[in-house]
Design a protein around this motif. Structure first.
Motif, PDB file in Angstrom:
ATOM      1  N   VAL A  44       0.878  -1.173   0.000  1.00  0.00           N
ATOM      2  CA  VAL A  44       0.000   0.000   0.000  1.00  0.00           C
ATOM      3  C   VAL A  44       0.915   1.223   0.000  1.00  0.00           C
ATOM      4  CG1 VAL A  44      -1.865   1.256   1.121  1.00  0.00           C
ATOM      5  CG2 VAL A  44      -1.800  -1.242   1.262  1.00  0.00           C
ATOM      6  N   LEU A  45       0.773   2.047  -1.036  1.00  0.00           N
ATOM      7  CA  LEU A  45       1.680   3.171  -1.253  1.00  0.00           C
ATOM      8  C   LEU A  45       1.018   4.474  -0.842  1.00  0.00           C
ATOM      9  CD1 LEU A  45       4.343   4.291  -2.512  1.00  0.00           C
ATOM     10  CD2 LEU A  45       3.125   4.344  -4.708  1.00  0.00           C
ATOM     11  N   GLY A  46       1.637   5.184   0.094  1.00  0.00           N
ATOM     12  CA  GLY A  46       1.089   6.445   0.598  1.00  0.00           C
ATOM     13  C   GLY A  46       1.556   7.644  -0.204  1.00  0.00           C
ATOM     14  N   MET A  47       0.783   8.741  -0.134  1.00  0.00           N
ATOM     15  CA  MET A  47       1.108   9.959  -0.868  1.00  0.00           C
ATOM     16  C   MET A  47       2.421  10.588  -0.414  1.00  0.00           C
ATOM     17  SD  MET A  47      -0.621  11.034  -3.441  1.00  0.00           S
ATOM     18  CE  MET A  47      -0.050  12.736  -3.498  1.00  0.00           C
ATOM     19  N   HIS A  48       2.832  10.306   0.822  1.00  0.00           N
ATOM     20  CA  HIS A  48       4.053  10.905   1.362  1.00  0.00           C
ATOM     21  C   HIS A  48       5.305  10.387   0.659  1.00  0.00           C
ATOM     22  CE1 HIS A  48       7.003  12.409   4.167  1.00  0.00           C
ATOM     23  NE2 HIS A  48       7.335  11.203   4.563  1.00  0.00           N
ATOM     24  N   ALA A  49       5.212   9.185   0.085  1.00  0.00           N
ATOM     25  CA  ALA A  49       6.356   8.610  -0.621  1.00  0.00           C
ATOM     26  C   ALA A  49       6.566   9.324  -1.957  1.00  0.00           C
ATOM     27  CB  ALA A  49       6.134   7.119  -0.843  1.00  0.00           C
ATOM     28  N   LYS A  50       7.776   9.199  -2.477  1.00  0.00           N
ATOM     29  CA  LYS A  50       8.097   9.788  -3.781  1.00  0.00           C
ATOM     30  C   LYS A  50       8.164   8.681  -4.844  1.00  0.00           C
ATOM     31  CE  LYS A  50       8.934  14.076  -2.268  1.00  0.00           C
ATOM     32  NZ  LYS A  50       8.377  13.944  -0.918  1.00  0.00           N
ATOM     33  N   GLU A  51       8.128   9.096  -6.117  1.00  0.00           N
ATOM     34  CA  GLU A  51       8.148   8.124  -7.211  1.00  0.00           C
ATOM     35  C   GLU A  51       9.443   7.307  -7.249  1.00  0.00           C
ATOM     36  OE1 GLU A  51       6.547   9.230 -11.172  1.00  0.00           O
ATOM     37  OE2 GLU A  51       6.177  11.181 -10.251  1.00  0.00           O
ATOM     38  N   ASP A  52      10.527   7.890  -6.719  1.00  0.00           N
ATOM     39  CA  ASP A  52      11.809   7.179  -6.737  1.00  0.00           C
ATOM     40  C   ASP A  52      12.113   6.518  -5.388  1.00  0.00           C
ATOM     41  OD1 ASP A  52      12.248   9.434  -5.226  1.00  0.00           O
ATOM     42  OD2 ASP A  52      14.074  10.067  -6.281  1.00  0.00           O
ATOM     43  N   ASN A  53      11.082   6.297  -4.575  1.00  0.00           N
ATOM     44  CA  ASN A  53      11.264   5.655  -3.270  1.00  0.00           C
ATOM     45  C   ASN A  53      11.940   4.294  -3.462  1.00  0.00           C
ATOM     46  OD1 ASN A  53      10.235   3.691  -1.057  1.00  0.00           O
ATOM     47  ND2 ASN A  53       9.855   5.716  -0.195  1.00  0.00           N
ATOM     48  N   PRO A  54      13.028   4.012  -2.716  1.00  0.00           N
ATOM     49  CA  PRO A  54      13.773   2.756  -2.906  1.00  0.00           C
ATOM     50  C   PRO A  54      12.908   1.504  -2.721  1.00  0.00           C
ATOM     51  CG  PRO A  54      15.008   4.277  -1.524  1.00  0.00           C
ATOM     52  CD  PRO A  54      13.657   4.888  -1.708  1.00  0.00           C
ATOM     53  N   GLU A  55      11.979   1.553  -1.768  1.00  0.00           N
ATOM     54  CA  GLU A  55      11.110   0.391  -1.544  1.00  0.00           C
ATOM     55  C   GLU A  55      10.118   0.218  -2.703  1.00  0.00           C
ATOM     56  OE1 GLU A  55       9.296   0.192   2.303  1.00  0.00           O
ATOM     57  OE2 GLU A  55      11.162   0.623   3.363  1.00  0.00           O
ATOM     58  N   LEU A  56       9.615   1.329  -3.219  1.00  0.00           N
ATOM     59  CA  LEU A  56       8.702   1.272  -4.354  1.00  0.00           C
ATOM     60  C   LEU A  56       9.414   0.704  -5.584  1.00  0.00           C
ATOM     61  CD1 LEU A  56       6.108   1.921  -5.933  1.00  0.00           C
ATOM     62  CD2 LEU A  56       6.897   4.298  -6.099  1.00  0.00           C
ATOM     63  N   LEU A  57      10.643   1.172  -5.838  1.00  0.00           N
ATOM     64  CA  LEU A  57      11.404   0.670  -6.990  1.00  0.00           C
ATOM     65  C   LEU A  57      11.656  -0.830  -6.874  1.00  0.00           C
ATOM     66  CD1 LEU A  57      14.012   3.587  -7.404  1.00  0.00           C
ATOM     67  CD2 LEU A  57      11.915   3.198  -8.723  1.00  0.00           C
ATOM     68  N   LYS A  58      11.941  -1.289  -5.662  1.00  0.00           N
ATOM     69  CA  LYS A  58      12.173  -2.728  -5.441  1.00  0.00           C
ATOM     70  C   LYS A  58      10.887  -3.521  -5.681  1.00  0.00           C
ATOM     71  CE  LYS A  58      14.518  -6.376  -3.859  1.00  0.00           C
ATOM     72  NZ  LYS A  58      14.931  -6.444  -2.444  1.00  0.00           N
ATOM     73  N   ALA A  59       9.767  -2.991  -5.211  1.00  0.00           N
ATOM     74  CA  ALA A  59       8.482  -3.665  -5.416  1.00  0.00           C
ATOM     75  C   ALA A  59       8.142  -3.757  -6.897  1.00  0.00           C
ATOM     76  CB  ALA A  59       7.383  -2.915  -4.668  1.00  0.00           C
ATOM     77  N   GLN A  60       8.411  -2.689  -7.644  1.00  0.00           N
ATOM     78  CA  GLN A  60       8.157  -2.694  -9.097  1.00  0.00           C
ATOM     79  C   GLN A  60       9.064  -3.705  -9.798  1.00  0.00           C
ATOM     80  OE1 GLN A  60       8.807   1.536  -9.585  1.00  0.00           O
ATOM     81  NE2 GLN A  60       6.617   1.958  -9.873  1.00  0.00           N
TER      82      GLN A  60
END
Length: 451
Positions: free
Chosen positions: A67-83
């Motif tokens: 679940v991705l919150g608005m506070h995160a950025k598009e280049d968030n390291p955890e988001l990039l890993k999940a993608q």
């Protein structure tokens, strides 16, 4: 299910995390900082991250969802890993829809009033021991959490926010819920950093009305011309049911609502709140509550947190704080307090704190909004303007925007506090309107002023 929250500390995000934990899910999360009360509430359930920051090693293929919150950025390291791993990523509203797609979804939308209306509905359902799932944007008396999710409840009541869903999903949240039952309370331009024109903003509400499930219904405030136009223009095959402000009187600082059984004393006040009440009554009736049952319950509703919240009172003075910041909310709230306490001097203090309110062009929307106040004070922090990377707003621009010659303007928190605490509040009503805290004002200290 194993669910990981990127930016778990947000007001909405941590409440969803708690709701899933209470439902039996395995919940983890990360954030670069977490403030109170989120921090203590997460800690109490063992969900507080061991360390602040972003940790890609937390993201594994064993996760069922992110679940991705608005506070995160598009280049968030955890988001990039999940993608990279192909883990399913949801925005907050997407995940709520996933949890409720087999339920009857009740969605409350509007530029203003949605938190109060949602809170009224939940108060009435709770009063009559009718259990429903929900998501609401304020802490409510009698409710431990702001999000509740179960397998068994038939209804879910959702506050329909028009702000964006996530850093990688630029759709407004309320476009994703697909309501069976909807309400639209009002349309007044807001969030200009996202919706740069009035027309673009209004379009989001047209999309919301069109997103209602075929055969569903919408209750709408017909006193708002834009709401009426948007709803009536929709070709969606839904029932369209208007509502309007009910009759009421104010006697010696008490609001009496006219009902078939006679005048009913209620705790909330102001035309906008009575209008909200009319909308909430309709929704509750759709959910099986009879009219007399609604009136019995609503008489004990004291309001949502930070929405005309009484913070101090004496025999001849009173103080309220309110989340009002957009022009329509400021005007409605100021009028409401003056109507309720017409024989007292109303001192209304507004902090310009949001992106929109600190925009020199948008400031013009505030013309006349404080006219109901006997004494009008505006505070803004030049530092907040710098943080938001906006052009500086001058004293003259604010004075010109409000069109009030006796407007008092402060830009220094200490000067504002000194002014406030030098006042005598005998036979006065104090109204503090802000989505911030006036540069560090201790609201508890206000009690000493009044009492």
């Amino acid at each position: 299910m194993n669910v990981h929250f990127i930016a778990i500390g947000g007001a909405a995000m941590h409440n969803l995390a708690l709701a899933l934990h209470n439902k039996g899910y395995h919940v983890t999360g990360s954030d670069d900082t977490i403030f109170e009360p989120s921090k203590s509430r997460l800690q109490a359930k063992g969900l507080l991250p061991n360390a602040f920051g972003w940790f890609p090693n937390k993201i594994t293929s064993n996760l069922d969802a992110i679940v991705l919150g608005m506070h995160a950025k598009e280049d968030n390291p955890e988001l990039l890993k999940a993608q990279e791993l192909g883990v399913k990523i949801y925005s907050y509203p997407e995940f709520l829809y996933e949890q409720s797609k087999h339920k009857t979804r009740v969605v409350i939308g509007g530029s203003h009033g949605k938190t109060t209306i949602t809170s009224m509905i939940l108060h009435v359902m709770h009063y009559h021991d009718k259990d429903v799932d929900y998501m609401v944007g304020a802490q409510l008396e009698g409710f431990d959490v702001m999000v509740k999710l179960t397998e068994e409840n038939d209804f879910i009541v959702l506050e329909g926010d028009e702000y964006l869903s996530s850093p990688i999903d630029r759709r407004p949240k309320f476009h994703l819920y697909k309501p069976n039952i909807a309400l639209l309370s009002g349309i007044a331009w807001d969030h200009i950093n996202v919706f740069p024109t009035y027309e673009n903003y209004v379009e989001q509400f047209s999309i919301f009305v069109d997103s209602i499930v075929s055969g569903g219904s919408i209750n709408f405030n017909e006193e708002d011309a834009e709401v009426k136009r948007v709803v009536e223009a929709s070709n969606n095959t839904i029932r369209k049911i208007p509502y309007q402000t009910p009759q009421y009187t104010v006697v010696n600082g008490e609001t009496l609502l006219e009902t078939p059984e006679g005048d009913l004393p209620i705790e909330v006040f102001g035309k906008h709140n009575l209008n909200n009440l009319a909308g909430a009554k309709w929704i509750c009736q759709h959910m099986g509550i009879q009219e007399d049952e609604f009136y019995e319950a609503i008489a004990t509703f004291k309001g949502a947190s930070k929405r005309l919240e009484k913070i101090a009172e004496s025999s001849n003075s009173v103080a309220y704080k309110d989340f009002a910041h957009s022009p329509s909310k400021v005007e409605a709230t100021t009028k409401a307090v003056k109507e309720q306490y017409e024989n007292r001097t109303l001192v209304a203090c507004l902090e310009l704190h949001t992106y929109s309110s600190l925009n020199a062009e948008f400031l013009k929307e505030y013309k006349g909004t404080l006219n109901a106040a006997d004494v009008a004070v505006v505070f803004y922090s030049p530092h907040a303007v710098e943080i938001k990377k906006l052009d500086a707003v001058s004293h003259e621009q604010i004075a010109d925007a409000f069109q009030r010659e006796d407007l008092i303007i402060y830009t220094n928190p200490d000067d504002f506090k000194n002014y406030l605490f030098s006042q005598k509040f005998d036979n006065k009503a104090l109204l503090l309107m802000s989505s911030g805290n006036y540069g560090g004002l201790d609201f508890d200290a206000i009690k000493g002023l009044i009492e």
